[in-house]
Design a protein around this motif. Structure first.
Motif, mmCIF file in Angstrom:
data_model
loop_
_atom_site.group_PDB
_atom_site.id
_atom_site.type_symbol
_atom_site.label_atom_id
_atom_site.label_comp_id
_atom_site.label_asym_id
_atom_site.label_seq_id
_atom_site.Cartn_x
_atom_site.Cartn_y
_atom_site.Cartn_z
ATOM 1 N N LEU A 24 0.858 -1.193 0.000
ATOM 2 C CA LEU A 24 0.000 0.000 0.000
ATOM 3 C C LEU A 24 0.890 1.237 0.000
ATOM 4 N N PRO A 25 0.993 1.905 -1.130
ATOM 5 C CA PRO A 25 1.990 2.972 -1.235
ATOM 6 C C PRO A 25 1.488 4.355 -0.821
ATOM 7 N N GLU A 26 0.276 4.463 -0.283
ATOM 8 C CA GLU A 26 -0.247 5.823 -0.106
ATOM 9 C C GLU A 26 0.567 6.646 0.881
ATOM 10 N N LYS A 27 0.553 7.955 0.637
ATOM 11 C CA LYS A 27 1.471 8.844 1.358
ATOM 12 C C LYS A 27 0.902 9.341 2.686
ATOM 13 N N ASN A 28 -0.361 9.759 2.686
ATOM 14 C CA ASN A 28 -0.934 10.282 3.931
ATOM 15 C C ASN A 28 -1.575 9.121 4.655
ATOM 16 N N ARG A 29 -0.780 8.458 5.470
ATOM 17 C CA ARG A 29 -1.182 7.141 5.952
ATOM 18 C C ARG A 29 -1.919 7.192 7.275
ATOM 19 N N TYR A 30 -2.957 6.389 7.331
ATOM 20 C CA TYR A 30 -3.667 6.154 8.583
ATOM 21 C C TYR A 30 -3.529 4.645 8.796
ATOM 22 N N VAL A 31 -2.431 4.275 9.456
ATOM 23 C CA VAL A 31 -2.005 2.871 9.449
ATOM 24 C C VAL A 31 -3.061 1.934 10.022
ATOM 25 N N ARG A 32 -3.708 2.352 11.130
ATOM 26 C CA ARG A 32 -4.672 1.425 11.741
ATOM 27 C C ARG A 32 -5.841 1.144 10.806
ATOM 28 N N GLY A 33 -6.199 2.149 9.982
ATOM 29 C CA GLY A 33 -7.253 1.932 8.985
ATOM 30 C C GLY A 33 -6.789 0.979 7.896
ATOM 31 N N LEU A 34 -5.534 1.158 7.484
ATOM 32 C CA LEU A 34 -5.001 0.296 6.429
ATOM 33 C C LEU A 34 -4.966 -1.156 6.886
ATOM 34 N N VAL A 35 -4.600 -1.353 8.152
ATOM 35 C CA VAL A 35 -4.556 -2.734 8.670
ATOM 36 C C VAL A 35 -5.959 -3.351 8.632
ATOM 37 N N SER A 36 -6.975 -2.571 8.990
ATOM 38 C CA SER A 36 -8.339 -3.090 8.902
ATOM 39 C C SER A 36 -8.695 -3.403 7.453
ATOM 40 N N TRP A 37 -8.281 -2.541 6.567
ATOM 41 C CA TRP A 37 -8.596 -2.684 5.158
ATOM 42 C C TRP A 37 -8.002 -3.973 4.595
ATOM 43 N N VAL A 38 -6.796 -4.299 5.068
ATOM 44 C CA VAL A 38 -6.101 -5.482 4.557
ATOM 45 C C VAL A 38 -6.875 -6.760 4.885
ATOM 46 N N GLY A 39 -7.518 -6.774 6.044
ATOM 47 C CA GLY A 39 -8.368 -7.918 6.367
ATOM 48 C C GLY A 39 -7.659 -9.016 7.148
ATOM 49 N N PHE A 40 -7.865 -10.265 6.783
ATOM 50 C CA PHE A 40 -7.380 -11.443 7.513
ATOM 51 C C PHE A 40 -8.116 -11.598 8.840
ATOM 52 N N ARG A 41 -7.679 -12.564 9.608
ATOM 53 C CA ARG A 41 -8.377 -12.815 10.883
ATOM 54 C C ARG A 41 -7.877 -11.833 11.942
ATOM 55 N N GLN A 42 -8.777 -11.005 12.422
ATOM 56 C CA GLN A 42 -8.360 -9.970 13.376
ATOM 57 C C GLN A 42 -9.078 -10.153 14.704
ATOM 58 N N THR A 43 -8.374 -9.845 15.769
ATOM 59 C CA THR A 43 -9.025 -9.899 17.078
ATOM 60 C C THR A 43 -8.422 -8.839 17.998
ATOM 61 N N ALA A 44 -9.045 -8.641 19.137
ATOM 62 C CA ALA A 44 -8.589 -7.589 20.050
ATOM 63 C C ALA A 44 -8.179 -8.158 21.393
ATOM 64 N N VAL A 45 -7.263 -7.475 22.055
ATOM 65 C CA VAL A 45 -7.061 -7.698 23.481
ATOM 66 C C VAL A 45 -7.296 -6.342 24.152
ATOM 67 N N GLU A 46 -7.928 -6.349 25.309
ATOM 68 C CA GLU A 46 -8.241 -5.077 25.960
ATOM 69 C C GLU A 46 -7.157 -4.686 26.949
ATOM 70 N N TYR A 47 -6.993 -3.396 27.124
ATOM 71 C CA TYR A 47 -6.031 -2.954 28.128
ATOM 72 C C TYR A 47 -6.383 -1.560 28.611
ATOM 73 N N VAL A 48 -5.796 -1.233 29.756
ATOM 74 C CA VAL A 48 -5.952 0.108 30.287
ATOM 75 C C VAL A 48 -4.744 0.906 29.844
ATOM 76 N N ARG A 49 -4.978 2.015 29.163
ATOM 77 C CA ARG A 49 -3.867 2.817 28.668
ATOM 78 C C ARG A 49 -3.268 3.616 29.810
ATOM 79 N N ASP A 50 -1.989 3.360 30.094
ATOM 80 C CA ASP A 50 -1.322 4.033 31.207
ATOM 81 C C ASP A 50 -0.978 5.473 30.856
ATOM 82 N N GLU A 51 -0.458 6.142 31.879
ATOM 83 C CA GLU A 51 0.088 7.467 31.627
ATOM 84 C C GLU A 51 1.414 7.324 30.918
ATOM 85 N N ARG A 52 1.808 8.386 30.256
ATOM 86 C CA ARG A 52 3.139 8.442 29.686
ATOM 87 C C ARG A 52 4.164 8.262 30.799
ATOM 88 N N TYR A 53 5.221 7.479 30.550
ATOM 89 C CA TYR A 53 6.221 7.229 31.598
ATOM 90 C C TYR A 53 6.936 8.521 31.960
#
Ligand code: UDP
Ligand code: MG
Length: 323
Positions: free
Chosen positions: A176-205
């Motif tokens: 996918l050569p596009e320049k203005n990239r929204y990577v997480r969208g591209l990964v969804s677009w690509v497809g395959f078997r996808q799943t999630a793990v949940e987490y609590v987003r910490d503060e910046r260290y």
């Protein structure tokens, strides 16, 4: 496709002025990856940091051959840095993680477990976000929901770029050569078997967010424009509605003129409407401009990034590469 790879896991870490967190991040990543018992590489992509980030990583790399530093010639942005990491990664599974420990490295083990179950993409979903301003949490939340309504593909809500990709997904991403990239969208677009793990987003260290409002806006515009053309269509729909309203009003005015003796004084209302509609027109010109600018970026065919050097103890990496 049979893939012979010397490394099992590649961890991609984009870094931009992260001198305060590098040592801690490296320590935690190393602990977690060592506990897998498999071979791995830590790919730090230095996105044009102006502080001692590169120096510190080089120091670590001197002692630890699993560390590779990819130097950009300047700041190209987070999404591009991730892309470069994926391009260079050799592992059978590639994990992208922020450098600031907001994404807990320990979660990588859960991702790896899901991958071993047979999933090709394991993304981390934020069930809670700590230590971020109300403004950031709210705007992020609204953005993900608006984007979801506007796009045809299913981009999961409340996920960042913290995720594991199987080798085959990573290879598809490279096509996918596009320049203005929204990577997480591209990964969804690509497809395959996808799943999630949940987490609590910490503060910046430590340190401050490297995503000021300006970069957040750019990212959200990239997400919208890359995955939806609805904003363009909105102009047309609004035009039709306004024209219809105008036509009805014209009839009303004519009927008043012919059948009643109401005279219409109306300078200020005219000006108000004039301003309103000029505003709408300019706004939609702006929308078209956003798309046009991105088309222009594509047409120019410039490389997505320029790597000034790759530092690695692996001999095959000791060269300057360009894409
Ligand atoms: N980052 C980058 N280039 C940039 C901005 C950020 O490589 O131009 C990196 C940064 O070093 C971090 C990750 O992207 O590893 C996420 O940035 P940050 O944590 O500042 O964003 P936030 O979590 O505040 O959204
Ligand atoms: Mg962060």
């Amino acid at each position: 496709m049979i893939h012979l790879s010397a490394v099992r896991y590649s961890v991609v870490i984009p870094v931009y002025n992260e001198e305060e967190v590098i040592h801690e991040t490296y320590g935690r990543l190393k602990n977690v990856m060592d506990s897998t018992g498999a071979s791995y590489e830590l790919l730090f992509v230095n996105d044009g940091s102006r502080d001692r980030t590169a120096e510190l990583i080089l120091g670590i790399g001197e002692k630890d051959p699993s560390v590779t530093l990819i130097q950009f010639s300047r700041n190209f942005g987070h999404q591009v840095a991730i892309t470069a990491g994926m391009d260079y990664a050799k592992g059978e599974a590639v994990i992208v993680i922020d450098a600031d420990l907001q994404d807990p490295p320990e979660l990588m083990l859960e991702m790896i477990a899901k991958w071993k179950e047979g999933y090709d993409v394991v993304y981390a979903k934020r069930s809670e976000r700590k230590g971020e301003s109300l403004f950031k949490r709210q705007t992020a939340s609204i953005f993900y929901r608006v984007l979801k309504r506007m796009t045809e593909i299913d981009i999961p809500l409340d996920t960042g770029d913290f995720r594991l990709l199987d080798r085959k997904v990573c290879d598809e991403m490279k096509r996918l050569p596009e320049k203005n990239r929204y990577v997480r969208g591209l990964v969804s677009w690509v497809g395959f078997r996808q799943t999630a793990v949940e987490y609590v987003r910490d503060e910046r260290y430590a340190g401050e967010s490297k995503y000021p409002l300006k970069k957040m806006l750019k990212l959200s515009m990239d997400g919208m424009t890359s995955f939806s053309s609805k904003p363009l269509k909105a102009a047309g729909i609004m035009g039709i509605l306004i024209a219809a309203a105008g036509f009805i009003y014209l009839l009303v005015v004519l009927i008043e003129k012919w059948f009643t003796d109401v005279t219409v004084p109306g300078w200020s209302s005219l000006i108000a409407l004039q301003i309103l509609f000029s505003g709408c027109i300019l706004m939609f010109l702006g929308v078209i401009g956003e798309y046009l600018g991105r088309i222009y970026d594509e047409v120019k065919q410039r490389p997505l990034y320029i790597v000034s050097a790759v530092y690695s103890k692996k001999p095959e990496d000791q060269q300057v590469l360009r894409r």
